[in-house]
Design a protein around this motif. Structure first.
Motif, mmCIF file in Angstrom:
data_model
loop_
_atom_site.group_PDB
_atom_site.id
_atom_site.type_symbol
_atom_site.label_atom_id
_atom_site.label_comp_id
_atom_site.label_asym_id
_atom_site.label_seq_id
_atom_site.Cartn_x
_atom_site.Cartn_y
_atom_site.Cartn_z
ATOM 1 N N THR A 1 0.841 -1.204 0.000
ATOM 2 C CA THR A 1 0.000 0.000 0.000
ATOM 3 C C THR A 1 0.872 1.249 0.000
ATOM 4 O O THR A 1 1.799 1.369 0.797
ATOM 5 N N LYS B 1 0.542 5.516 -0.010
ATOM 6 C CA LYS B 1 -0.289 6.708 0.140
ATOM 7 C C LYS B 1 0.628 7.907 -0.029
ATOM 8 O O LYS B 1 1.753 7.916 0.479
ATOM 9 N N SER C 1 -3.743 7.263 -3.272
ATOM 10 C CA SER C 1 -3.517 5.986 -2.610
ATOM 11 C C SER C 1 -3.825 4.864 -3.594
ATOM 12 O O SER C 1 -4.711 4.992 -4.436
ATOM 13 N N ASP D 1 -4.766 1.986 -2.304
ATOM 14 C CA ASP D 1 -5.673 1.153 -1.510
ATOM 15 C C ASP D 1 -7.085 1.267 -2.093
ATOM 16 O O ASP D 1 -7.615 2.374 -2.250
ATOM 17 N N ASP E 1 -9.659 3.520 -0.599
ATOM 18 C CA ASP E 1 -9.467 4.960 -0.749
ATOM 19 C C ASP E 1 -9.916 5.499 -2.104
ATOM 20 O O ASP E 1 -9.832 6.699 -2.346
ATOM 21 N N ARG F 1 -9.755 10.951 4.252
ATOM 22 C CA ARG F 1 -9.634 9.518 4.565
ATOM 23 C C ARG F 1 -8.197 9.047 4.430
ATOM 24 O O ARG F 1 -7.676 8.324 5.290
ATOM 25 N N THR G 1 -5.939 7.626 7.540
ATOM 26 C CA THR G 1 -5.336 6.293 7.571
ATOM 27 C C THR G 1 -3.821 6.372 7.731
ATOM 28 O O THR G 1 -3.220 5.467 8.300
ATOM 29 N N CYS G 2 -3.216 7.451 7.266
ATOM 30 C CA CYS G 2 -1.779 7.647 7.507
ATOM 31 C C CYS G 2 -1.517 7.873 8.993
ATOM 32 O O CYS G 2 -0.523 7.401 9.542
ATOM 33 N N ASP H 1 -2.974 6.504 11.362
ATOM 34 C CA ASP H 1 -3.098 5.225 12.051
ATOM 35 C C ASP H 1 -1.876 4.321 11.873
ATOM 36 O O ASP H 1 -1.757 3.320 12.571
#
Length: 124
Positions: free
Chosen positions: A38, A40, A54, A56, A59, A114, A118-119, A121
């Protein structure tokens, strides 16, 4: 103030602090974050996050619009079937009346949020 390496693991970096530092320094450029397959990417302009990308699947803009209830899978499939080399999927969705330009821009903003969230996290 903590210095951040230009590349390497982010385990020792508090990601929100890194983003805040890039903002305060009016950073121009990209911040790439990868975990396994993945990737980003956050694009900064004068310290502001201008856009994000991204690979993903979660996303993807169309998936976010579906989750938000702004678009249905049948609408997406119909628009995809009408995409031509000189016309983007987004343009097809607007031309077919499935989305307004405003809804598309709002969705793109949610997409950036989003990706950024997620980055935040990521631990590795």
């Amino acid at each position: 103030m903590q210095e951040f390496p230009l590349q390497g693991p982010i385990a020792a970096v508090f990601f929100p602090r890194l983003v805040a530092r890039l903002h305060s320094q009016a950073f121009e450029g990209t911040l790439r974050v990868s975990l396994r397959t993945t990737l980003k990417v956050l694009y900064f302009r004068r310290g502001e996050i201008a856009s994000a990308a991204s690979n993903d699947e979660a996303d993807r803009l169309h998936n976010i619009l579906i989750l938000d209830g702004r678009l249905t899978q049948p609408q997406l499939d119909m628009a995809r079937s009408r995409v031509l080399p000189d016309r983007s999927l987004a343009k097809a969705l607007i031309e077919m009346g499935f989305l307004t330009p405003t809804e598309l821009v709002q969705g793109a903003r949610r997409q950036v949020s989003r990706i950024l969230a997620t980055c935040f996290d990521l631990q590795d």
